[in-house]
Structures are given as C-alpha cells and as structure tokens.
Motif scaffolding. Structure first.
Motif, mmCIF file in Angstrom:
data_model
loop_
_atom_site.group_PDB
_atom_site.id
_atom_site.type_symbol
_atom_site.label_atom_id
_atom_site.label_comp_id
_atom_site.label_asym_id
_atom_site.label_seq_id
_atom_site.Cartn_x
_atom_site.Cartn_y
_atom_site.Cartn_z
ATOM 1 N N SER A 192 0.847 -1.193 0.000
ATOM 2 C CA SER A 192 0.000 0.000 0.000
ATOM 3 C C SER A 192 0.884 1.246 0.000
ATOM 4 O O SER A 192 2.046 1.211 0.418
ATOM 5 C CB SER A 192 -0.934 0.020 1.214
ATOM 6 O OG SER A 192 -0.183 0.070 2.420
ATOM 7 N N PHE A 216 -2.656 -2.940 -3.234
ATOM 8 C CA PHE A 216 -2.634 -3.902 -4.333
ATOM 9 C C PHE A 216 -2.212 -5.281 -3.845
ATOM 10 O O PHE A 216 -1.632 -5.444 -2.768
ATOM 11 C CB PHE A 216 -1.677 -3.430 -5.436
ATOM 12 C CG PHE A 216 -0.230 -3.489 -5.048
ATOM 13 C CD1 PHE A 216 0.527 -4.617 -5.309
ATOM 14 C CD2 PHE A 216 0.373 -2.427 -4.392
ATOM 15 C CE1 PHE A 216 1.859 -4.685 -4.940
ATOM 16 C CE2 PHE A 216 1.704 -2.487 -4.018
ATOM 17 C CZ PHE A 216 2.454 -3.616 -4.292
ATOM 18 N N ASN A 218 -0.863 -9.247 -5.727
ATOM 19 C CA ASN A 218 -0.465 -9.893 -6.975
ATOM 20 C C ASN A 218 -1.332 -11.093 -7.327
ATOM 21 O O ASN A 218 -1.032 -11.846 -8.254
ATOM 22 C CB ASN A 218 1.001 -10.338 -6.899
ATOM 23 C CG ASN A 218 1.187 -11.551 -5.987
ATOM 24 O OD1 ASN A 218 0.502 -11.673 -4.967
ATOM 25 N ND2 ASN A 218 2.117 -12.424 -6.323
ATOM 26 N N TYR A 234 -4.544 -7.180 -8.584
ATOM 27 C CA TYR A 234 -5.433 -6.012 -8.660
ATOM 28 C C TYR A 234 -4.875 -4.882 -7.815
ATOM 29 O O TYR A 234 -4.033 -5.073 -6.942
ATOM 30 C CB TYR A 234 -6.846 -6.367 -8.180
ATOM 31 C CG TYR A 234 -6.914 -6.758 -6.724
ATOM 32 C CD1 TYR A 234 -7.092 -5.800 -5.720
ATOM 33 C CD2 TYR A 234 -6.788 -8.087 -6.339
ATOM 34 C CE1 TYR A 234 -7.140 -6.151 -4.384
ATOM 35 C CE2 TYR A 234 -6.827 -8.450 -4.997
ATOM 36 C CZ TYR A 234 -7.007 -7.484 -4.036
ATOM 37 O OH TYR A 234 -7.051 -7.836 -2.706
ATOM 38 N N GLY A 235 -5.351 -3.690 -8.091
ATOM 39 C CA GLY A 235 -5.025 -2.512 -7.294
ATOM 40 C C GLY A 235 -6.225 -1.586 -7.236
ATOM 41 O O GLY A 235 -6.949 -1.443 -8.230
ATOM 42 N N TYR A 269 -13.022 -6.140 -9.603
ATOM 43 C CA TYR A 269 -11.863 -7.028 -9.554
ATOM 44 C C TYR A 269 -12.197 -8.265 -8.727
ATOM 45 O O TYR A 269 -13.144 -8.287 -7.941
ATOM 46 C CB TYR A 269 -10.646 -6.304 -8.952
ATOM 47 C CG TYR A 269 -10.831 -5.842 -7.523
ATOM 48 C CD1 TYR A 269 -10.350 -6.585 -6.459
ATOM 49 C CD2 TYR A 269 -11.514 -4.653 -7.230
ATOM 50 C CE1 TYR A 269 -10.518 -6.167 -5.150
ATOM 51 C CE2 TYR A 269 -11.684 -4.231 -5.928
ATOM 52 C CZ TYR A 269 -11.180 -4.987 -4.891
ATOM 53 O OH TYR A 269 -11.358 -4.575 -3.592
#
Length: 296
Positions: A192, A216, A218, A234-235, A269
């Motif tokens: 973060s 985020f 991975n 995702y982020g 996401y």
C-alpha cells in the motif's frame, strides 16, 4: 453461531542502558455454540482455553538504528467437527521476526525492514478416508520480508508506504501431494501507499486534511489443492477528507468530521476463487462513509 472469547494479559517492558525488552503472557477462554439448520445438521458446543506468550528485544543505537527480535505465540479456536462428530482442537501459531528500524536524526521519518517466519499447526485438511470431512493434520509456514517507510515530506504532506513479500506453503498435510504447495486464496505479494495532506494552521482552511492512496495484491491461488490456478492481481484507490471542528469554535474542540471512500474508481476485480464451478469472490464496490467523532 455464537462465539465468545475472553482474555487477560500481563505485559512488562524492561530497560537497561540502551537495551529494551518486552515480556508478555495472555490466557484466553473461548466458547463456541453452533446451530446447523441444514438437513442432518449437527448442533454443538465447544469450550477451549490456552496460554500464549510473547517476548521482544531491541537495542537503541545513538544514530537512530534499532535492531530488534520478536517471538510470539497465538491461539485460534476451530469451528468444525470431524467424522466422529468431535470438535477439533484450537489451531496454534508461532512467530519469529527479526528486523531493524531506522529513524534519521536529520529527517522526520521512520524506516523498517523485517524478516519473519510464521507457522500455524493443527490446520484442517481433507480426511483421506472420507473426503466429506476434515482431519487436523496440516501445518502451514509463511516466510517473508516486510518493508515500511513513513515520513514528513513537508509541513503539509506526509507519506506512508508498505510492502510484503511472503512464501506460504504447506509443510505438513494428510495428503503428501499437498506438501510444498501454496494455500488457496493467500497472496504472495501485497502493499500500500498513502499520501496525506494537512492544511497549514495559518491558512484560511486550517483544520482541513485529506489523503489518497492505493493498495494492491499480486493475486492468489484458486481451485483445489490438487488442481490450482492463478487469479489476476489487482489494485484499488482509496481516499479520505476530514475537518477538525475545533477550528470553527473552541466549544467544538475534539470534534472531527471525516468522509472516506474505498475503491474510489469503483473498479471491478476478483479477490479470490474457489473452483470453476463454485465461482469467485469479487472485491467490494465503491463505498463512501461519513463519520463524526469526538475526543474528550
């Protein structure tokens, strides 16, 4: 299900010169009452208790460097029954962590580097004799590195950043083929970054502050332990704005209004998945929350 957990703890910090030591002990009592409304479901109650310990040691150098070492135990009740309708024992964890903190004399900042080894035993795994049930024969190990930096960039701006790399795998399981594999729905890398702004006291908007940042991951493993697949990383962006009501009137000192937005861009996401047939979990949609708080 009704879960009640009560604990008492004792902690003491000792100092000798530039050495600092922390010792602690905690005892927990847990009570779980489960009502199963499914056909052929079983209601059950279980009570558990455990004592856990923790200890830490660090040394404060004059130049702002402080190496440290921490050891800690944990206790987590397990809400399941085995094939004989017997509740499982609580899961136990053990953490070893070593690192160094650095607070420069010339900068309003703090940097932390840590390495850790965390194990959790008595993890539930599929019963090899009856796949509809579990046995308590698993053990998971997590090893990794954590980095964190926080500092004051100027009078109005500050920043906080954190990053974690971890290698998580089964080191023991009732199924030998699972040993060495990654647990499902556990990320290997996440972090973060957050930027804060606070209005100057002499400005017309004194008391106003805001922040924006991102977090985020991975991605994780989905599917089953025998047939895994990867989910995408995702982020998302979060933001907040707040105002100190004490700048309006002295009678309002201690009051604060804050509005926070999670997933500001309303990104869609996937956080994790079960199997192809059971589907995946989508991340939370944009959520905006307002809060009024008061410190007396």
């Amino acid at each position: 299900m009704q879960n009640t957990q009560t604990g008492i703890y004792l902690q003491d910090q000792l100092s000798y010169g530039q050495w600092r030591a922390t010792l602690g002990a905690r005892h927990d009592w847990s009570s779980i009452s489960t009502v199963d409304n499914l056909p052929n479901g079983q209601d059950f109650k279980q009570r558990d208790e455990a004592t856990t310990l923790r200890a830490g040691l660090n040394y404060l150098f004059d130049n702002g460097v402080a190496p440290y070492f921490t050891w800690a135990q944990s206790f987590q009740p397990t809400n399941q029954l085995d094939s004989s309708s017997k509740p499982f024992d609580p899961s136990r964890g053990e953490l070893y962590e070593a690192g160094v903190k650095y607070q420069p004399k010339s900068l309003p900042a703090l940097f932390t580097l840590a390495v850790f080894n965390l194990t959790q035993d008595k993890v539930l795994t599929t019963d090899p004799n009856n796949t509809a049930y579990y046995v308590q024969g698993g053990k998971i190990r997590s090893r990794g590195v954590e980095l964190e930096a926080r500092g004051q960039l100027s009078e109005q701006f500050s920043v906080i950043g954190a990053m974690t790399w971890q290698d998580v795998q089964y080191v023991q399981d009732s199924n030998p083929d699972v040993v060495g594999r990654k647990p499902l729905r556990v990320p290997g890398r996440f972090g973060s970054l957050w930027l804060n702004w606070q209005a100057a006291e002499a400005s017309a908007v004194a008391g106003l502050g805001a922040g924006i940042g991102g977090r985020f991951s991975n991605g994780t493993k989905g599917g089953t332990m025998e047939n895994q697949f990867d989910t995408a990383g995702y982020g998302v962006i979060d933001a907040e704005i707040h105002y100190d009501l004490g700048h309006l009137a002295t009678d309002l000192k201690g009051g604060k209004v804050q509005v926070t937005a999670h997933n500001l861009t309303d990104r869609q996401y996937v956080t994790s998945c079960f199997t192809d047939s059971q589907g995946c979990f989508y991340g939370a949609e944009r959520a905006v929350m307002a809060k009024l708080s008061w410190d007396f």
